[in-house]
Design an enzyme around this catalytic site. Structure first.
Site, PDB file in Angstrom:
ATOM      1  N   CYS A   1     -46.186-125.913  15.559  1.00 44.75           N
ATOM      2  CA  CYS A   1     -46.660-126.662  16.614  1.00 44.75           C
ATOM      3  C   CYS A   1     -45.701-128.010  16.719  1.00 44.75           C
ATOM      4  CB  CYS A   1     -48.150-127.243  16.811  1.00 44.75           C
ATOM      5  SG  CYS A   1     -48.774-128.372  17.576  1.00 44.75           S
TER       6      CYS A   1
ATOM      7  N   CYS B   1     -47.821-131.318  17.227  1.00 40.98           N
ATOM      8  CA  CYS B   1     -48.641-131.551  15.995  1.00 40.98           C
ATOM      9  C   CYS B   1     -47.557-132.421  15.278  1.00 40.98           C
ATOM     10  CB  CYS B   1     -48.966-130.341  15.459  1.00 40.98           C
ATOM     11  SG  CYS B   1     -50.090-129.493  16.375  1.00 40.98           S
TER      12      CYS B   1
END
Lengths: 79, 139
Positions: free
Chosen positions: B62, B65
């Site tokens: 991700c 993230c």
């Protein structure tokens, strides 16, 4: 996440992809075009391309097949 | 060579070393590990032992993230949030807690008070996380 954007990045070599990844992590402007609505999505596409190329090298498979495996990972993570 | 050691009682985050007879002084700034890595195996204990909890769910794939990680870490080190436990959970590797929290996208945040979920939000904006923390403290 845009699967076509990840596949488009497969044309680049790993060194270039890692350089682009580092540019985003360091908050620097990208030296090449990467599709994505924001930096986060761009970084996800780059991460996907890197993973697919590394997996293809390790497993002797086609990078496009590994992109499908990457997508499966993503779907499993939010299942 | 002998080393003397003295803990600086004024600031628990610093360690001062003295080299005996040479009056050298080395100060090491110890960064508080405010983000706690949690898993399916220990999250229940962590929730039971902390009244206010913020959970950040992430995954290695991700991108958002990764970009949010340093911002959340700074929040966790903010003294004004010292009464909040910040948990970091890899959603890909921890399906039990991921499903318990209802993770639908990443990064994903959940605030918990006394073991009960107060709010959840799939956001890439640190302002959204700050708002969740403030709401948690008032709950």
């Amino acid at each position: 996440m845009n699967i076509a954007a990840i596949k488009k990045l497969l044309d680049k070599d790993l060194n270039t992809l890692r350089k682009l990844e580092n540019e985003l992590l360091e908050g620097e402007p990208l030296s090449e075009e990467v599709i994505g609505v924001d930096e986060g999505e761009q970084l996800t596409h780059i991460t996907g391309a890197i993973w697919a190329l590394e997996q293809a090298q390790a497993n002797g498979t086609e990078p496009h097949k590994e992109v499908r495996n990457f997508i499966a990972r993503v779907r499993e993570s939010i299942n | 060579m002998n080393f003397g050691k003295k803990q600086n009682l004024l600031n628990h985050n610093h360690l001062i070393l003295f080299l005996n007879n040479n009056h050298y002084q080395l100060t090491i700034n110890i960064i508080k590990m405010a983000l706690i890595q949690a898993t399916d195996n220990n999250y229940k204990d962590l929730l039971a032992n902390n009244q206010n909890v913020l959970i950040k769910f992430y995954a290695d794939w991700c991108g958002s993230c990764k970009l949010m990680a340093p911002k959340v870490r700074r929040l966790s080190e903010d003294e004004s949030h010292s009464n909040v436990a910040f948990l970091d959970i890899n959603a890909e590797q921890n399906p039990e807690v991921r499903k318990w929290a209802g993770v639908s996208n990443l990064p994903f945040f959940a605030t918990i008070k006394n073991g009960n979920i107060i709010a959840t939000n799939a956001t890439s904006k640190i302002e959204g996380v700050e708002a969740m923390i403030n709401e948690l403290k008032l709950a």
